[in-house]
Scaffold this motif. Sequence first.
Motif, PDB file in Angstrom:
ATOM      1  N   SER A   4       0.679  -1.336   0.035  1.00  0.00           N
ATOM      2  CA  SER A   4      -0.037  -0.157  -0.221  1.00  0.00           C
ATOM      3  C   SER A   4       0.924   1.094  -0.013  1.00  0.00           C
ATOM      4  O   SER A   4       2.020   1.131   0.623  1.00  0.00           O
ATOM      5  N   PHE A   5       0.437   2.352  -0.503  1.00  0.00           N
ATOM      6  CA  PHE A   5       1.058   3.406  -0.327  1.00  0.00           C
ATOM      7  C   PHE A   5       0.802   4.112   0.968  1.00  0.00           C
ATOM      8  O   PHE A   5      -0.235   4.086   1.479  1.00  0.00           O
ATOM      9  N   TYR A   6       1.867   4.828   1.349  1.00  0.00           N
ATOM     10  CA  TYR A   6       1.816   5.216   2.849  1.00  0.00           C
ATOM     11  C   TYR A   6       1.256   6.704   3.071  1.00  0.00           C
ATOM     12  O   TYR A   6       0.532   6.805   3.881  1.00  0.00           O
ATOM     13  N   ASP A   7       1.258   7.180   1.757  1.00  0.00           N
ATOM     14  CA  ASP A   7       0.806   8.722   2.018  1.00  0.00           C
ATOM     15  C   ASP A   7       0.480   9.226   0.366  1.00  0.00           C
ATOM     16  O   ASP A   7       0.302   8.341  -0.272  1.00  0.00           O
ATOM     17  N   ASP A   8      -0.023  10.347   0.288  1.00  0.00           N
ATOM     18  CA  ASP A   8      -0.446  10.797  -0.987  1.00  0.00           C
ATOM     19  C   ASP A   8       0.575  11.788  -1.628  1.00  0.00           C
ATOM     20  O   ASP A   8       0.381  12.423  -2.642  1.00  0.00           O
ATOM     21  N   SER A   9       1.858  11.396  -1.514  1.00  0.00           N
ATOM     22  CA  SER A   9       2.775  11.945  -2.327  1.00  0.00           C
ATOM     23  C   SER A   9       2.811  11.360  -3.638  1.00  0.00           C
ATOM     24  O   SER A   9       2.319  10.685  -4.147  1.00  0.00           O
ATOM     25  N   PRO A  10       3.739  12.219  -4.491  1.00  0.00           N
ATOM     26  CA  PRO A  10       3.683  11.786  -5.794  1.00  0.00           C
ATOM     27  C   PRO A  10       4.164  10.287  -6.165  1.00  0.00           C
ATOM     28  O   PRO A  10       4.927   9.993  -5.481  1.00  0.00           O
ATOM     29  N   ARG A  11       3.474   9.743  -7.232  1.00  0.00           N
ATOM     30  CA  ARG A  11       3.548   8.442  -7.427  1.00  0.00           C
ATOM     31  C   ARG A  11       3.465   7.968  -8.877  1.00  0.00           C
ATOM     32  O   ARG A  11       2.894   8.763  -9.644  1.00  0.00           O
ATOM     33  N   SER A  12       4.122   7.011  -9.251  1.00  0.00           N
ATOM     34  CA  SER A  12       4.079   6.865 -10.657  1.00  0.00           C
ATOM     35  C   SER A  12       3.650   5.216 -10.814  1.00  0.00           C
ATOM     36  O   SER A  12       4.627   4.223 -10.066  1.00  0.00           O
ATOM     37  N   VAL A  13       2.692   4.555 -11.414  1.00  0.00           N
ATOM     38  CA  VAL A  13       2.464   3.348 -11.435  1.00  0.00           C
ATOM     39  C   VAL A  13       1.940   2.880 -12.922  1.00  0.00           C
ATOM     40  O   VAL A  13       1.471   3.460 -13.412  1.00  0.00           O
ATOM     41  N   ALA A  14       2.378   1.743 -13.324  1.00  0.00           N
ATOM     42  CA  ALA A  14       2.048   1.127 -14.647  1.00  0.00           C
ATOM     43  C   ALA A  14       1.600  -0.193 -14.526  1.00  0.00           C
ATOM     44  O   ALA A  14       2.203  -1.077 -13.604  1.00  0.00           O
ATOM     45  N   PRO A  15       0.878  -0.646 -15.418  1.00  0.00           N
ATOM     46  CA  PRO A  15       0.347  -1.981 -15.364  1.00  0.00           C
ATOM     47  C   PRO A  15       1.324  -3.077 -16.216  1.00  0.00           C
ATOM     48  O   PRO A  15       1.482  -2.628 -17.358  1.00  0.00           O
ATOM     49  N   TYR A  16       1.616  -4.241 -15.708  1.00  0.00           N
ATOM     50  CA  TYR A  16       2.294  -5.154 -16.525  1.00  0.00           C
ATOM     51  C   TYR A  16       1.575  -6.554 -16.084  1.00  0.00           C
ATOM     52  O   TYR A  16       1.158  -6.936 -14.921  1.00  0.00           O
ATOM     53  N   THR A  17       1.884  -7.497 -16.963  1.00  0.00           N
ATOM     54  CA  THR A  17       1.553  -8.857 -16.790  1.00  0.00           C
ATOM     55  C   THR A  17       2.583  -9.509 -15.939  1.00  0.00           C
ATOM     56  O   THR A  17       3.821  -9.601 -16.257  1.00  0.00           O
TER      57      THR A  17
END
Length: 154
Positions: A18-31
């Motif tokens: 889980s993310f700890y806070d609402d700081s900037p993040r980048s997420v991408a989908p992969y199989t």
Amino acid sequence: MALQSTVNQKLAFGVVGSFYDDSPRSVAPYTVESGAIGLFYTVDPADPTKVKLGGTGVLAGIAVNSKEYPIYGLDASLNFKAGAVAQIARMGHIIVKSSTAIAVGNAAFYNTTTGEIQAGTPAGSVPGCVEIPNSEFLFVTGAANEVGVLEIKL
């Protein structure tokens, strides 16, 4: 029925992946073909839409967002079913489990076979592991196999 003989020393902290806070993040989908939430992955050189658990190639990131995946069976699990589409984070403050003790300021290393994350001295070496560039444990110290907050910026 036996009586309680131990008492928890720490409060529950968070869910791995889980993310700890609402700081900037980048997420991408992969199989993914194997692995679990909270482990480290690299891009599959044969198919850039897939990631491999651990590995030594192009860094993909850490599998996150445990509440976005279907549950198979009746047991709680963070494991992926083969062929699942996982959310892989390249940047953010993520709750992870470390197989070694965590100190604020430690860098993160991932096992090239299992994808497990370990804490270590920045620019140091951990046998069988690769340092995650621009990674740092923040906010929390902990013993081996406890959770902490990892900042990554791949």
